[in-house]
Design a protein around this motif. Structure first.
Motif, PDB file in Angstrom:
ATOM      1  N   ASP A  82       0.966  -1.383  -0.171  1.00 24.66           N
ATOM      2  CA  ASP A  82       0.020  -0.099  -0.027  1.00 24.66           C
ATOM      3  C   ASP A  82       0.791   1.273  -0.027  1.00 24.66           C
ATOM      4  N   PRO A  83       1.276   1.950  -0.899  1.00 25.72           N
ATOM      5  CA  PRO A  83       1.885   3.236  -1.136  1.00 25.72           C
ATOM      6  C   PRO A  83       0.917   4.138  -0.861  1.00 25.72           C
ATOM      7  N   ASP A  84       1.452   4.957   0.129  1.00 27.28           N
ATOM      8  CA  ASP A  84       0.417   5.927   0.873  1.00 27.28           C
ATOM      9  C   ASP A  84       1.226   7.384   0.837  1.00 27.28           C
ATOM     10  N   SER A  85       0.446   8.291   0.038  1.00 27.85           N
ATOM     11  CA  SER A  85       1.069   9.464   0.179  1.00 27.85           C
ATOM     12  C   SER A  85       2.639   9.466  -0.177  1.00 27.85           C
ATOM     13  N   SER A  86       2.837   8.685  -1.158  1.00 31.41           N
ATOM     14  CA  SER A  86       4.333   8.409  -1.519  1.00 31.41           C
ATOM     15  C   SER A  86       4.533   8.642  -3.128  1.00 31.41           C
ATOM     16  N   ASP A  87       5.711   8.962  -3.364  1.00 27.82           N
ATOM     17  CA  ASP A  87       6.079   9.370  -4.870  1.00 27.82           C
ATOM     18  C   ASP A  87       7.289   8.618  -5.414  1.00 27.82           C
ATOM     19  N   ASP A  88       7.385   8.494  -6.483  1.00 28.69           N
ATOM     20  CA  ASP A  88       8.786   7.715  -7.221  1.00 28.69           C
ATOM     21  C   ASP A  88       8.662   6.333  -6.394  1.00 28.69           C
ATOM     22  N   VAL A  89       7.523   5.318  -6.906  1.00 28.91           N
ATOM     23  CA  VAL A  89       7.525   4.050  -6.350  1.00 28.91           C
ATOM     24  C   VAL A  89       7.488   3.030  -7.301  1.00 28.91           C
ATOM     25  N   CYS A  90       8.339   1.976  -7.521  1.00 25.07           N
ATOM     26  CA  CYS A  90       8.268   1.110  -8.301  1.00 25.07           C
ATOM     27  C   CYS A  90       8.149  -0.392  -7.570  1.00 25.07           C
ATOM     28  N   ILE A  91       7.028  -0.875  -8.097  1.00 24.48           N
ATOM     29  CA  ILE A  91       6.707  -2.425  -7.668  1.00 24.48           C
ATOM     30  C   ILE A  91       6.764  -3.231  -8.752  1.00 24.48           C
ATOM     31  N   GLU A  92       7.800  -4.189  -8.633  1.00 26.76           N
ATOM     32  CA  GLU A  92       7.698  -5.360  -9.970  1.00 26.76           C
ATOM     33  C   GLU A  92       7.939  -6.455  -9.330  1.00 26.76           C
ATOM     34  N   ASP A  93       7.589  -7.672 -10.407  1.00 24.88           N
ATOM     35  CA  ASP A  93       7.921  -9.301  -9.986  1.00 24.88           C
ATOM     36  C   ASP A  93       7.717  -9.551  -8.752  1.00 24.88           C
ATOM     37  N   CYS A  94       6.224  -9.532  -8.274  1.00 29.97           N
ATOM     38  CA  CYS A  94       5.624  -9.870  -7.054  1.00 29.97           C
ATOM     39  C   CYS A  94       4.504 -10.690  -7.236  1.00 29.97           C
ATOM     40  N   TYR A  95       4.430 -11.801  -6.318  1.00 35.51           N
ATOM     41  CA  TYR A  95       3.293 -12.486  -6.242  1.00 35.51           C
ATOM     42  C   TYR A  95       2.410 -12.262  -4.785  1.00 35.51           C
ATOM     43  N   ILE A  96       1.410 -12.085  -4.900  1.00 36.45           N
ATOM     44  CA  ILE A  96       0.671 -11.614  -3.771  1.00 36.45           C
ATOM     45  C   ILE A  96      -0.789 -12.431  -3.768  1.00 36.45           C
ATOM     46  N   SER A  97      -0.924 -13.112  -2.346  1.00 32.07           N
ATOM     47  CA  SER A  97      -2.107 -13.711  -2.173  1.00 32.07           C
ATOM     48  C   SER A  97      -2.462 -13.547  -0.859  1.00 32.07           C
ATOM     49  N   THR A  98      -3.684 -12.631  -0.711  1.00 34.23           N
ATOM     50  CA  THR A  98      -3.973 -12.198   0.670  1.00 34.23           C
ATOM     51  C   THR A  98      -5.568 -12.017   0.935  1.00 34.23           C
ATOM     52  N   GLY A  99      -5.875 -11.310   1.970  1.00 35.94           N
ATOM     53  CA  GLY A  99      -7.274 -11.393   2.133  1.00 35.94           C
ATOM     54  C   GLY A  99      -7.824 -10.014   1.900  1.00 35.94           C
ATOM     55  N   ASP A 100      -7.075  -9.164   1.189  1.00 36.62           N
ATOM     56  CA  ASP A 100      -7.500  -7.880   0.784  1.00 36.62           C
ATOM     57  C   ASP A 100      -6.959  -7.487  -0.337  1.00 36.62           C
ATOM     58  N   ASP A 101      -6.948  -6.149  -0.819  1.00 38.01           N
ATOM     59  CA  ASP A 101      -6.242  -5.658  -2.142  1.00 38.01           C
ATOM     60  C   ASP A 101      -4.912  -6.170  -2.305  1.00 38.01           C
TER      61      ASP A 101
END
Length: 461
Positions: A233-252
């Motif tokens: 959850d990037p929150d009030s943040s800038d210049d963020v890079c997210i890559e090559d991830c696997y996510i399995s959770t109970g929400d977003d």
């Protein structure tokens, strides 16, 4: 044995996606600046009395090690190595110019005693804890006002042991908002990479008021019925890079945020310049990628590509509400594959959830220039539910080259939205039926010449 079975299931899932991110890591979009930094000073957590039996509380060992390494922050920085073993700890705080490095067989375990997670002030852009008035428990791994922080490993594990928190939340016995697994505040130059995160009590990775953040090659897992266990959850943040991830959770899986109602409006710190590439995951209760619902400081310049969501409730979502204020604009989402997803695209203009009674119900959000293109879906129940706000339409919504195999009679349902579409099957709703090309191309954020040519070719055919 149970954990081994879970990993077998994970690898089988990844094998189903022959374009999974792990096959194309060489084309990184994140700037490789810090993850390979060699610190001139290094210590091992055992040098400070830590015990790896999974029962001994090692909070003091982590705190003392980091206190010792603080003397090297202005001399090239330092590294804290966590070797193989199961290291139980409460919340501990990082310092600048630090690498927290986990061995491939290292497991940092969050304490199941809430007293080991101190209560801290609410975020100023939220005005209170996200779940309860007042403060919130500090994350397991925490940092504030830092520069050059790396949390990495050879796929070591950080396990929040969140089931106790989920039970407390469900039984309404908590006095404060649950903690995140990792939270960095007001920090610059953050790298989180090559790790597995399990069972967060609340949101898993939460950079807030940060700049220059990389989250790369991480796996995030929590039970699909665990409450509010967002992935990143990037929150009030800038210049963020997210890559090559696997996510399995109970929400977003990923939720981009920027503050809550009047507090977010007043704090006025947007989230911007966020890049997401090669994300695979599932969530039976929420969205693959979400914007909001806390977006009062504004969200803009988001580019998300090569996303694969399966066995999920919603693929792409925007959440907002009267009272939020702020804006969501200049959003580009493309190359999305959906399988067994209830709703492919959903906009919710009446999401609700306000921090208190002091919000301004006439603070309407501005939602505009949202481009979603190159989407394919199999076994989709509903193509799209696009619900804006009466008197506050969502403008310049552009859908292009979208093909969905829908299994119900409800294809699209739209209200208080305006925009355009091109090459969408099944055919979209009336407010979006105007063609993008040629006259409305400038209204659509970041549509390429290639798509223009593709549209012309299909018209000719």
């Amino acid at each position: 044995m149970r954990r081994f079975s879970a990993w077998v299931d994970l690898f089988l899932v990844l094998a189903l996606f022959n374009e999974a991110p792990w096959a194309v890591r060489s084309s990184s979009h994140c700037q490789q600046t810090s993850s390979g930094v060699i610190r001139p000073h290094s210590v091992t957590i055992t040098e400070f009395g830590a015990v790896s039996d999974g029962r001994t509380l090692n909070t003091k060992a982590f705190q003392n090690a980091i206190f010792y390494l603080n003397s090297f922050t202005n001399n090239g920085g330092a590294q804290l190595f966590v070797p193989a073993g199961r290291w139980l700890t409460g919340s501990f705080e990082l310092i600048s110019h630090l690498t927290l490095l986990l061995d491939k067989d290292a497991v940092i375990l969050g304490s199941t005693n809430s007293a080991d997670w101190p209560v801290v002030d609410p975020l100023p852009s939220y005005g209170r804890g996200r779940e309860l008035p007042g403060g919130r428990h500090r994350s397991l791994i925490y940092g504030c006002n830092l520069t050059d922080v790396i949390i990495t490993g050879d796929n070591g594990t950080i396990d929040g042991q969140g089931s106790v928190w989920w039970n407390w939340f469900k039984s309404e016995t908590l006095d404060f908002t649950r903690p995140h697994l990792v939270e960095l505040m007001n920090s610059t130059g953050v790298v989180i990479s090559n790790l597995t995160f399990l069972n967060s009590p609340f949101w898993t990775i939460h950079p807030v008021y940060c700049r220059q953040v990389i989250v790369q090659n991480v796996t995030i897992i929590a039970p699909l019925n665990s409450p509010n266990t967002d992935g990143i959850d990037p929150d009030s943040s800038d210049d963020v890079c997210i890559e090559d991830c696997y996510i399995s959770t109970g929400d977003d899986l990923i939720a981009i945020k920027s503050g809550w109602d009047e507090y977010g409006i007043s704090y006025a710190r947007p989230s911007s310049n966020i890049v997401i590439h090669r994300l695979v995951g599932e969530t039976q209760s929420s969205s693959g990628i979400a914007l909001g619902s806390e977006m009062s400081g504004g969200i803009s310049e988001v580019r998300a590509e090569n996303l694969q969501f399966f066995n999920s409730k919603i693929g792409i979502r925007i959440k907002t509400s009267p009272g939020r204020g702020g804006y969501v604009r200049n959003i580009y989402i493309s190359d999305v594959t959906l399988t067994d997803v209830n709703i492919a695209i959903r906009f919710t203009g009446e999401y609700g959830e306000h921090p208190d009674e002091f919000y301004n119900p006439n603070a309407f959000p501005e939602i505009e220039k949202i481009t979603i293109k190159d989407v394919t879906g199999k076994h989709i129940k509903v193509a799209g539910l696009l619900e804006g706000i009466k008197g506050d339409d969502f403008f310049n919504i552009c859908l292009s080259n979208i093909t969905l195999s829908v299994t119900s009679d409800l294809l699209w349902n739209c209200s208080y939205v305006q925009g355009y579409s091109e090459l969408v099957c099944p055919e979209t709703c009336e407010p979006l039926k105007k063609s993008i090309f040629p006259e409305h191309q400038s209204d659509c954020y970041h549509l390429s010449n290639h798509l223009h040519s593709l549209a012309n070719q299909n018209r000719g055919a």
